[in-house]
Scaffold this active site. Structure first.
Site, mmCIF file in Angstrom:
data_model
loop_
_atom_site.group_PDB
_atom_site.id
_atom_site.type_symbol
_atom_site.label_atom_id
_atom_site.label_comp_id
_atom_site.label_asym_id
_atom_site.label_seq_id
_atom_site.Cartn_x
_atom_site.Cartn_y
_atom_site.Cartn_z
ATOM 1 C CG ASP A 118 67.573 15.916 46.723
ATOM 2 O OD1 ASP A 118 68.044 17.371 47.196
ATOM 3 O OD2 ASP A 118 68.849 15.483 46.664
HETATM 4 N N1 URA Z 1 68.888 12.498 50.723
HETATM 5 C C1 URA Z 1 69.033 13.209 49.955
HETATM 6 O O1 URA Z 1 70.220 12.493 49.512
HETATM 7 N N2 URA Z 1 68.064 13.875 48.552
HETATM 8 C C2 URA Z 1 67.184 13.966 49.067
HETATM 9 O O2 URA Z 1 65.767 14.674 48.473
HETATM 10 C C3 URA Z 1 66.362 13.308 50.416
HETATM 11 C C4 URA Z 1 67.673 13.107 51.412
#
Ligand code: URA
Length: 258
Positions: A118
């Protein structure tokens, strides 16, 4: 792949232009081989040892490149984006740690991130142009382990550990594989009684998976960082935004991923 190739084919192969376009560039003196401007399109180039520059920028032949990036927050896991800086731009425009090549800027075709973090997540991201390896690491059938460090709003309990271990239903048609939740610090030991620090290991890579797993136990992830993916472990010497090439040992470990 043959180690010897005509200059015009070499340049076309790396994506500089069509065969006739690159012949034109060569005639115009825009190409140097081993420090000398070359005007013969049929000159033989050694793909392993020749140094080829187009408009003074080093051109890397179609070899595979593997970079370990410590992704900083605020950057998106994409090749291009109209609004945000992308992880591939960080590689193209940054300086590779430990790379003593005199020419820092390489033309490398088709780099992409292996999987997504993310925008606000930090940590390990592999950037490559090796589609086969990416496919193997991302295949849902391989169950490659990903370990994250997370700070959680709320007190993480042994009940949560049990729920993670059973697998969590995130949607009608998806329940996670059993995940390992390790409590590093919870509540009393931390200054704020509302924060926990944990390590979580998951075996899939669904959208927002870690955040959604904590939501399922009514807690919120406030900081997330990926520490490892399969056998590949984030180098502690890489600060957020820094990257380096994988070592041969790292490469052979991840290529061995069954
Ligand atoms: N899980 C998440 O919620 N975000 C990420 O970036 C990676 C794994």
């Amino acid at each position: 792949m043959s180690e010897s190739v005509r200059l015009d084919k070499y340049l076309a192969d790396v994506g500089i232009g069509t065969r006739s376009e690159v012949k034109n560039y060569i005639r115009k003196g825009r190409v140097q081989v081993d420090g000398v401007i070359v005007k013969e399109s049929d000159m033989k180039i050694n793909t392993k040892t020749s140094s080829v520059l187009f408009d003074n920028t080093r051109v890397a032949y179609e070899t595979y490149e593997y970079f370990m990036l410590n992704k900083p927050a605020g950057v998106v896991s994409a090749t291009r984006d109209n609004v945000n800086t992308t992880v591939v731009e960080l590689i193209r425009e940054g300086t590779c740690k430990g790379d003593d090549s005199e020419v820092e800027s390489f033309v490398i075709k088709d780099l992409f991130p292996v999987g997504r973090l993310d925008k606000d997540t930090e940590g390990l991201l592999l950037i490559t142009n090796d589609g086969d390896l990416a496919h193997r690491l991302l295949s849902p059938k391989k169950h490659v382990a990903k370990i994250y460090f997370a700070q959680i709003k709320g007190k993480v309990t042994m009940d949560d550990v049990r729920v993670f271990k059973e697998g969590i239903e995130l949607s009608e048609d998806f329940t996670t594989l059993p995940a390992e939740l390790k409590i590093i610090e919870s509540d009393e030991a931390l200054e704020s009684d509302e924060l926990s620090e944990v390590e979580v290991t998951i075996f899939e890579g669904k959208f927002h998976q870690v955040k959604r797993m904590f939501e399922a136990v009514e807690k919120e992830v406030i900081y997330l960082k990926r520490l490892s993916m399969g056998e590949l472990v984030l180098d502690k010497d890489l600060n957020p935004g820094e990257f380096r090439r994988l070592t041969p040992e790292e490469l052979s470990k991840i290529k061995g991923t069954k």
